[in-house]
Design a protein around this motif. Structure first.
Motif, PDB file in Angstrom:
ATOM      1  N   ASN A   1      -4.202  10.462  52.966  1.00  0.00           N
ATOM      2  CA  ASN A   1      -3.967   9.406  51.977  1.00  0.00           C
ATOM      3  C   ASN A   1      -4.984   8.290  52.153  1.00  0.00           C
ATOM      4  O   ASN A   1      -4.883   7.476  53.073  1.00  0.00           O
ATOM      5  CB  ASN A   1      -2.541   8.871  52.132  1.00  0.00           C
ATOM      6  N   ILE A   2      -5.971   8.252  51.266  1.00  0.00           N
ATOM      7  CA  ILE A   2      -7.046   7.267  51.397  1.00  0.00           C
ATOM      8  C   ILE A   2      -6.521   5.842  51.221  1.00  0.00           C
ATOM      9  O   ILE A   2      -7.125   4.883  51.700  1.00  0.00           O
ATOM     10  CB  ILE A   2      -8.167   7.572  50.371  1.00  0.00           C
ATOM     11  N   GLU A   3      -5.372   5.705  50.547  1.00  0.00           N
ATOM     12  CA  GLU A   3      -4.813   4.375  50.300  1.00  0.00           C
ATOM     13  C   GLU A   3      -4.454   3.648  51.596  1.00  0.00           C
ATOM     14  O   GLU A   3      -4.391   2.413  51.612  1.00  0.00           O
ATOM     15  CB  GLU A   3      -3.558   4.495  49.422  1.00  0.00           C
ATOM     16  N   ILE A   4      -4.217   4.395  52.681  1.00  0.00           N
ATOM     17  CA  ILE A   4      -3.828   3.740  53.934  1.00  0.00           C
ATOM     18  C   ILE A   4      -5.003   3.608  54.895  1.00  0.00           C
ATOM     19  O   ILE A   4      -4.833   3.150  56.025  1.00  0.00           O
ATOM     20  CB  ILE A   4      -2.667   4.493  54.619  1.00  0.00           C
ATOM     21  N   HIS A   5      -6.201   3.998  54.460  1.00  0.00           N
ATOM     22  CA  HIS A   5      -7.384   3.831  55.308  1.00  0.00           C
ATOM     23  C   HIS A   5      -7.634   2.338  55.509  1.00  0.00           C
ATOM     24  O   HIS A   5      -7.545   1.530  54.577  1.00  0.00           O
ATOM     25  CB  HIS A   5      -8.592   4.485  54.639  1.00  0.00           C
ATOM     26  N   ALA A   6      -7.958   1.958  56.730  1.00  0.00           N
ATOM     27  CA  ALA A   6      -8.111   0.537  57.067  1.00  0.00           C
ATOM     28  C   ALA A   6      -9.161  -0.143  56.193  1.00  0.00           C
ATOM     29  O   ALA A   6      -8.959  -1.275  55.727  1.00  0.00           O
ATOM     30  CB  ALA A   6      -8.474   0.390  58.548  1.00  0.00           C
ATOM     31  N   ASN A   7     -10.278   0.531  55.962  1.00  0.00           N
ATOM     32  CA  ASN A   7     -11.326  -0.087  55.148  1.00  0.00           C
ATOM     33  C   ASN A   7     -10.876  -0.296  53.707  1.00  0.00           C
ATOM     34  O   ASN A   7     -11.202  -1.312  53.084  1.00  0.00           O
ATOM     35  CB  ASN A   7     -12.597   0.784  55.172  1.00  0.00           C
ATOM     36  N   TYR A   8     -10.119   0.677  53.185  1.00  0.00           N
ATOM     37  CA  TYR A   8      -9.660   0.539  51.806  1.00  0.00           C
ATOM     38  C   TYR A   8      -8.636  -0.586  51.686  1.00  0.00           C
ATOM     39  O   TYR A   8      -8.656  -1.369  50.722  1.00  0.00           O
ATOM     40  CB  TYR A   8      -9.061   1.851  51.309  1.00  0.00           C
ATOM     41  N   GLN A   9      -7.763  -0.703  52.656  1.00  0.00           N
ATOM     42  CA  GLN A   9      -6.775  -1.779  52.631  1.00  0.00           C
ATOM     43  C   GLN A   9      -7.450  -3.141  52.731  1.00  0.00           C
ATOM     44  O   GLN A   9      -6.999  -4.113  52.104  1.00  0.00           O
ATOM     45  CB  GLN A   9      -5.760  -1.581  53.765  1.00  0.00           C
ATOM     46  N   THR A  10      -8.534  -3.206  53.489  1.00  0.00           N
ATOM     47  CA  THR A  10      -9.288  -4.456  53.588  1.00  0.00           C
ATOM     48  C   THR A  10      -9.827  -4.867  52.227  1.00  0.00           C
ATOM     49  O   THR A  10      -9.705  -6.022  51.802  1.00  0.00           O
ATOM     50  CB  THR A  10     -10.460  -4.296  54.575  1.00  0.00           C
ATOM     51  N   VAL A  11     -10.425  -3.908  51.519  1.00  0.00           N
ATOM     52  CA  VAL A  11     -10.991  -4.199  50.199  1.00  0.00           C
ATOM     53  C   VAL A  11      -9.891  -4.540  49.206  1.00  0.00           C
ATOM     54  O   VAL A  11     -10.038  -5.463  48.390  1.00  0.00           O
ATOM     55  CB  VAL A  11     -11.833  -3.021  49.694  1.00  0.00           C
ATOM     56  N   GLN A  12      -8.781  -3.813  49.250  1.00  0.00           N
ATOM     57  CA  GLN A  12      -7.678  -4.088  48.339  1.00  0.00           C
ATOM     58  C   GLN A  12      -7.143  -5.508  48.516  1.00  0.00           C
ATOM     59  O   GLN A  12      -6.813  -6.178  47.528  1.00  0.00           O
ATOM     60  CB  GLN A  12      -6.544  -3.080  48.558  1.00  0.00           C
ATOM     61  N   ALA A  13      -7.063  -5.972  49.743  1.00  0.00           N
ATOM     62  CA  ALA A  13      -6.566  -7.326  50.000  1.00  0.00           C
ATOM     63  C   ALA A  13      -7.502  -8.369  49.393  1.00  0.00           C
ATOM     64  O   ALA A  13      -7.051  -9.368  48.814  1.00  0.00           O
ATOM     65  CB  ALA A  13      -6.415  -7.551  51.507  1.00  0.00           C
ATOM     66  N   ILE A  14      -8.803  -8.137  49.522  1.00  0.00           N
ATOM     67  CA  ILE A  14      -9.780  -9.060  48.934  1.00  0.00           C
ATOM     68  C   ILE A  14      -9.690  -9.026  47.415  1.00  0.00           C
ATOM     69  O   ILE A  14      -9.699 -10.068  46.739  1.00  0.00           O
ATOM     70  CB  ILE A  14     -11.203  -8.682  49.397  1.00  0.00           C
ATOM     71  N   ALA A  15      -9.588  -7.835  46.849  1.00  0.00           N
ATOM     72  CA  ALA A  15      -9.519  -7.680  45.393  1.00  0.00           C
ATOM     73  C   ALA A  15      -8.272  -8.353  44.827  1.00  0.00           C
ATOM     74  O   ALA A  15      -8.317  -8.952  43.737  1.00  0.00           O
ATOM     75  CB  ALA A  15      -9.543  -6.205  45.025  1.00  0.00           C
ATOM     76  N   ALA A  16      -7.162  -8.259  45.540  1.00  0.00           N
ATOM     77  CA  ALA A  16      -5.920  -8.859  45.065  1.00  0.00           C
ATOM     78  C   ALA A  16      -6.053 -10.371  44.930  1.00  0.00           C
ATOM     79  O   ALA A  16      -5.543 -10.971  43.973  1.00  0.00           O
ATOM     80  CB  ALA A  16      -4.773  -8.509  46.014  1.00  0.00           C
ATOM     81  N   LYS A  17      -6.748 -11.007  45.862  1.00  0.00           N
ATOM     82  CA  LYS A  17      -6.945 -12.459  45.801  1.00  0.00           C
ATOM     83  C   LYS A  17      -7.812 -12.858  44.615  1.00  0.00           C
ATOM     84  O   LYS A  17      -7.677 -13.963  44.082  1.00  0.00           O
ATOM     85  CB  LYS A  17      -7.598 -12.943  47.102  1.00  0.00           C
ATOM     86  N   GLU A  18      -8.718 -11.966  44.201  1.00  0.00           N
ATOM     87  CA  GLU A  18      -9.654 -12.278  43.124  1.00  0.00           C
ATOM     88  C   GLU A  18      -9.231 -11.661  41.785  1.00  0.00           C
ATOM     89  O   GLU A  18      -9.952 -11.786  40.795  1.00  0.00           O
ATOM     90  CB  GLU A  18     -11.047 -11.758  43.490  1.00  0.00           C
ATOM     91  N   ASP A  19      -8.069 -10.996  41.763  1.00  0.00           N
ATOM     92  CA  ASP A  19      -7.590 -10.310  40.557  1.00  0.00           C
ATOM     93  C   ASP A  19      -8.606  -9.277  40.076  1.00  0.00           C
ATOM     94  O   ASP A  19      -8.941  -9.207  38.887  1.00  0.00           O
ATOM     95  CB  ASP A  19      -7.294 -11.325  39.449  1.00  0.00           C
ATOM     96  N   CYS A  20      -9.099  -8.476  41.017  1.00  0.00           N
ATOM     97  CA  CYS A  20     -10.083  -7.429  40.712  1.00  0.00           C
ATOM     98  C   CYS A  20      -9.455  -6.052  40.921  1.00  0.00           C
ATOM     99  O   CYS A  20      -8.407  -5.921  41.560  1.00  0.00           O
ATOM    100  CB  CYS A  20     -11.318  -7.561  41.615  1.00  0.00           C
ATOM    101  N   ALA A  21     -10.126  -5.041  40.402  1.00  0.00           N
ATOM    102  CA  ALA A  21      -9.667  -3.661  40.572  1.00  0.00           C
ATOM    103  C   ALA A  21     -10.380  -3.016  41.749  1.00  0.00           C
ATOM    104  O   ALA A  21     -11.461  -3.457  42.159  1.00  0.00           O
ATOM    105  CB  ALA A  21      -9.925  -2.863  39.300  1.00  0.00           C
TER     106      ALA A  21
END
Length: 366
Positions: free
Chosen positions: A215-235
């Motif tokens: 499950n790539i969704e739980i990869h540490a690097n992906y979670q890092t990017v998702q957290a940044i994107a959430a703050k900026e309202d990005c996909a």
């Protein structure tokens, strides 16, 4: 629609561009391999076009297209001209949205300009360069406004205050698209061609092993990017450029088989195009007949006359009505004659808001 592909050198930008457009952009293992921006067109994946082509057997099939611009790798100091940065940044101002490719794979054979893989640091590097460039542009706007505010009065004063407030927001390390303001102020800001107002998709480029290993969704690097994107309202979107490059060499049947063997239901780049449409609020309506089956891109909420104007200005100017049927209804009926007999073809007027997948015949008179 024009999308700019950005990121640090050697993150997979040009590889993704090549797969998207089959343009053959140069891709190599050293910084600044790309100097001038590569530009190419890609068809928007749409199974409805193929289905209508089967139905009508047209002389021509024209899908909707997206223009991609592969902008040379940015580095720390780009806003001050490092690595030809100013020239590269000017290319970004012309696009509708930004695809920010982030390296999430480890590979000792592919150099990283910062010496290690760190998605958060890499995103910050690129984002800060865009912010610095926007601050420079706003400084000039504020300087000009300060000289003319006494002459132009309240309108210029309001614009000057807006520019100063936005500058302070940028100075704090935040992007322009997160600046809190009124809708009319946002419209004003959007006319200033700032880099950080543009919507962003963070494309996380993984190795094949990581991409298919669970499950790539739980990869540490992906979670890092998702957290940044959430703050900026990005996909965000995970891809493996290596796999996409292999898929691009296969025909449709082989592609489906290959992806199935890897446990992947859909190609990452098809998803990228779909998310780009969603990000920009775009939809497609369709026209169909023996001469041509074609998809037309419009903004969600577009009314029928303006949608007709996408085909030709005369269609909008002389608009009478839009004979409309939903794609699914047409396919269930099997042809337009049967659809009319069942009362499924509607006659829509000037206030009709075109829906995604509408099959339309415009009536007009000029």
């Amino acid at each position: 629609m024009k999308l700019g592909i950005v990121g640090l050198p050697n993150v997979g930008k040009s590889t993704l561009f090549n797969v998207l457009t089959n343009a053959g952009a140069q891709s190599a293992n050293y910084a600044f391999c790309t100097i001038e921006p590569n530009v190419g067109m890609a068809a928007v994946p749409d199974e409805r076009i193929s289905a209508l082509a089967e139905l009508y057997q047209p002389a021509k099939i024209t899908p909707a297209v997206i223009e991609f611009v592969d902008i040379a790798g940015l580095v720390r100091g780009a806003a001050q001209g490092e690595g030809l940065g100013n020239k590269f940044l000017s290319n970004i101002r012309e696009v509708d949205a930004v695809i920010h490719v982030v390296r999430c794979f480890e590979d000792d054979d592919i150099i990283h300009v910062e010496g290690s893989v760190d998605p958060a640091r890499d995103i910050e590097t690129i984002t800060l360069e865009l912010i610095f460039s926007d601050m420079e542009l706003l400084e000039r706007r504020i300087e000009r406004g300060s000289k003319t505010v006494k002459v132009l009065g309240n309108v210029m004063r309001a614009e000057l205050d807006l520019a100063r407030g936005l500058y302070a927001h940028l100075e704090s390390g935040k992007v322009a698209r997160t600046y809190p303001c009124q809708p009319h102020e946002r419209e004003q800001i959007n006319t200033w061609a700032l880099l950080t107002t543009k919507p962003v998709i963070y494309v996380c480029n993984f190795s094949e092993a990581d991409y298919t290993g669970g499950n790539i969704e739980i990869h540490a690097n992906y979670q890092t990017v998702q957290a940044i994107a959430a703050k900026e309202d990005c996909a965000t979107l995970p891809v493996c450029a290596e796999i996409e490059a292999q898929v691009a060499e296969l025909d449709a049947d082989e592609r489906a088989l290959f992806l199935g063997e890897l446990g992947i239901t859909s190609g990452g780049l098809d998803l990228l195009i779909q998310r780009s449409y969603d990000l920009l609020g775009l939809i497609s309506y369709l026209t169909a007949g023996k001469p041509e089956v074609r998809a037309w891109t419009i903004t969600r909420g577009t009314k029928a006359p303006q949608a007709a104007g996408k085909i030709h200005t005369d269609f909008e100017r002389g608009f009478i009505r839009a004979e409309t049927i939903g794609f699914d209804d047409l396919m269930r009926c099997g042809n337009m004659v049967a659809a009319k007999e069942q009362g499924l073809v509607r006659s829509e007027g000037k206030e009709y808001v075109v829906q995604d997948g509408d099959v339309i015949l415009f009536r007009f008179n000029v």
